[in-house]
Design an enzyme around this catalytic site. Structure first.
Site, PDB file in Angstrom:
ATOM      1  N   TYR A 146       2.045 -90.774  42.581  1.00 62.45           N
ATOM      2  CA  TYR A 146       2.760 -89.602  43.093  1.00 62.45           C
ATOM      3  C   TYR A 146       1.995 -88.886  44.204  1.00 62.45           C
ATOM      4  O   TYR A 146       2.533 -88.035  44.895  1.00 62.45           O
ATOM      5  CB  TYR A 146       3.059 -88.610  41.956  1.00 62.45           C
ATOM      6  CG  TYR A 146       3.984 -89.154  40.869  1.00 62.45           C
ATOM      7  CD1 TYR A 146       4.577 -90.403  40.991  1.00 62.45           C
ATOM      8  CD2 TYR A 146       4.255 -88.417  39.728  1.00 62.45           C
ATOM      9  CE1 TYR A 146       5.399 -90.911  40.007  1.00 62.45           C
ATOM     10  CE2 TYR A 146       5.094 -88.916  38.740  1.00 62.45           C
ATOM     11  CZ  TYR A 146       5.658 -90.166  38.884  1.00 62.45           C
ATOM     12  OH  TYR A 146       6.476 -90.657  37.900  1.00 62.45           O
ATOM     13  N   LYS A 195      -1.683-100.908  32.626  1.00 62.92           N
ATOM     14  CA  LYS A 195      -1.007-102.177  32.909  1.00 62.92           C
ATOM     15  C   LYS A 195      -2.077-103.101  33.480  1.00 62.92           C
ATOM     16  O   LYS A 195      -1.995-103.589  34.622  1.00 62.92           O
ATOM     17  CB  LYS A 195       0.146-101.901  33.906  1.00 62.92           C
ATOM     18  CG  LYS A 195       1.077-103.056  34.145  1.00 62.92           C
ATOM     19  CD  LYS A 195       1.989-103.362  32.964  1.00 62.92           C
ATOM     20  CE  LYS A 195       2.832-104.588  33.259  1.00 62.92           C
ATOM     21  NZ  LYS A 195       3.510-105.119  32.059  1.00 62.92           N
ATOM     22  N   ASP A 227       4.268-101.195  28.772  1.00 62.12           N
ATOM     23  CA  ASP A 227       5.581-101.675  28.300  1.00 62.12           C
ATOM     24  C   ASP A 227       5.599-101.757  26.780  1.00 62.12           C
ATOM     25  O   ASP A 227       6.578-101.369  26.127  1.00 62.12           O
ATOM     26  CB  ASP A 227       5.956-103.023  28.951  1.00 62.12           C
ATOM     27  CG  ASP A 227       4.780-103.984  29.077  1.00 62.12           C
ATOM     28  OD1 ASP A 227       3.629-103.561  28.843  1.00 62.12           O
ATOM     29  OD2 ASP A 227       4.999-105.167  29.395  1.00 62.12           O
ATOM     30  N   ASP A 251       4.307 -89.607  32.866  1.00 62.47           N
ATOM     31  CA  ASP A 251       5.560 -88.912  33.185  1.00 62.47           C
ATOM     32  C   ASP A 251       6.679 -89.485  32.310  1.00 62.47           C
ATOM     33  O   ASP A 251       7.438 -88.762  31.652  1.00 62.47           O
ATOM     34  CB  ASP A 251       5.858 -89.137  34.678  1.00 62.47           C
ATOM     35  CG  ASP A 251       7.032 -88.322  35.170  1.00 62.47           C
ATOM     36  OD1 ASP A 251       7.527 -87.461  34.420  1.00 62.47           O
ATOM     37  OD2 ASP A 251       7.468 -88.564  36.316  1.00 62.47           O
ATOM     38  N   ASP A 255       8.200 -87.914  28.330  1.00 64.44           N
ATOM     39  CA  ASP A 255       9.615 -87.581  28.120  1.00 64.44           C
ATOM     40  C   ASP A 255      10.188 -88.379  26.946  1.00 64.44           C
ATOM     41  O   ASP A 255      10.949 -87.853  26.138  1.00 64.44           O
ATOM     42  CB  ASP A 255      10.449 -87.869  29.375  1.00 64.44           C
ATOM     43  CG  ASP A 255      10.558 -86.648  30.264  1.00 64.44           C
ATOM     44  OD1 ASP A 255       9.756 -85.712  30.076  1.00 64.44           O
ATOM     45  OD2 ASP A 255      11.436 -86.616  31.139  1.00 64.44           O
TER      46      ASP A 255
END
Ligand code: NAD
Length: 368
Positions: A146, A195, A227, A251, A255
């Site tokens: 980001y 990852k 994942d 992020d 959520d």
């Protein structure tokens, strides 16, 4: 002890929910012999109305001078509020981004805790929920994808977009240290999510996290690919204590984790820098649809104040007392409208209350 709390009441339901958190803090002060003084800081729409800017330099200086900042929420209805006719850098949310940057708040903490009494709101199967879960998502907030360079351009006649994901070892180390410190205050387990089978930034992440872990022999560390973590959160959320991860993965996972706990009105959060300072706020927004009606749920803000006691002031007993008071009020059947399932309305032992009453009920239940 005396603590100086910067308070950003903000917009919409912000002032209503912050008032209740202050009520609870004052009760903690009275019982445990602390003094909390409050310095009101303008940010968001109210600051635009009063100063023409969502966050002034003077407001930043006030926040920096405080021991910690407790915030309600900022912003309004994007389709009807005149604040959203302004250029993006003058809108309410620009104030929050500027504050996070000015205070170097690189670590975001979002607890996902399922209250026994609110199990109905959890979309997971009963056998998966078991006797509930209690995890903390720790997300790096100021680096990674980001904040990297981005460009969209034609390359050899083909429109191409590029985003850059960069982490240096210092950025990883400081959040990892925060994560292990927090695990020490909890069940002493860190799940570092990356990852590393694909990304170089993840391989560096894993290496630095392992180096930091060596200094915390009492905290166990496991690595998990992002994942797999997304699957495990809905398959077996009980396995997690602290989930430590980079910006974009955090992020998405935070959520996902918060959704499995039910109402937005229950979710607290904290953003920390490398001192004891933190910004504490509910995860929800300013809820303009219910502002001024006295029905907003103040619990997320009260739990954010409990996080402030724990992480900025090291007042663990006091934080426990606030969390226990929330649990007790729920156990006794008190609910704000958002956590009152239709089928429970009118049932004996369940009482719907407003914002101020919920705040008072919790404050009364803070015990030594
Ligand atoms: P929202 O979180 O304000 O509201 C979504 C829904 O949840 C609404 O129905 C609302 O009534 C309900 N809700 C939220 N908090 C609640 C509470 N404490 N008690 C009971 N119900 C609650 O999201 P939105 O409507 O998309 O955004 C409204 C404004 O808030 C926007 O301007 C947005 O940018 C801003 N916002 C601010 C923050 C922040 O201050 N950190 C975070 C998210 C959104």
């Amino acid at each position: 002890m005396e603590y100086q709390v910067g308070v950003i009441s903000g917009d919409g339901i912000g002032p209503e929910i912050v008032r209740e958190a202050k009520k609870v803090l004052d009760k903690v002060g009275e019982i445990y012999g602390h003094a909390f003084s409050y310095d009101e800081i303008l940010m968001g729409g109210i600051s635009i109305d009063k100063t023409g800017e969502p966050l002034t330099e003077a407001a930043i200086a006030q926040a920096k001078a405080a021991d910690a900042v407790l915030m309600g929420s900022i912003g309004g209805n994007a389709s009807t509020s005149p604040w959203y006719q302004l250029p993006p850098h003058l809108r309410p949310e620009a104030g929050l981004l500027k504050l996070r940057k000015s205070l170097n708040l690189f670590a975001n903490l979002r607890p996902a805790y399922l209250y026994e009494e609110l199990k109905e709101a959890c979309p997971l199967r009963e056998d998966i929920i078991g006797d509930g879960f209690d995890m903390m998502i720790m997300r790096e907030l100021t680096g990674g994808l980001y904040f990297g360079n981005r460009v969209t351009e034609a390359r050899d006649g083909v429109m191409t977009a590029e985003d850059t994901l960069t982490y240096n070892e210092n950025e990883i180390r400081r959040i990892a240290i925060r994560g292990f410190d927090i695990a020490r205050k909890r069940r002493k387990k860190v799940t570092s999510v990356d990852k590393a089978n694909v990304l170089d930034s993840s391989r560096l992440w894993r290496k630095v996290v392992e180096e930091v872990a060596a200094g915390y022999p009492d905290v166990s560390l496991e690595h998990m690919l992002v994942d797999n973590c997304a699957m495990q959160l809905v398959k077996d959320p009980k396995q997690f204590d602290v989930i430590l991860t980079e910006n974009m993965f955090g992020d998405i996972l935070s959520d996902e984790a918060s959704m499995v706990t039910g109402s937005i009105g229950m979710l607290s959060s904290a953003s920390l820098n490398d001192t004891k300072f933190g910004l504490y706020e509910p995860s929800g927004g300013s809820a303009p649809d219910i502002a001024g009606q006295g029905i907003a749920n103040p619990i997320a803000t009260i739990l954010s104040a409990a996080m402030m006691l724990r992480y900025s002031f090291d007042l663990d007993r006091e934080a426990d007392a606030v969390e226990e008071a929330v649990r007790q009020a729920l156990k006794e059947g008190y609910r704000t409208a958002d956590i009152m399932p239709q089928e429970e309305a009118g049932k004996a032992g369940v009482t719907q209350v407003g914002t101020a009453e919920m705040g008072s009920l919790i404050a009364e239940r803070v015990k030594k």
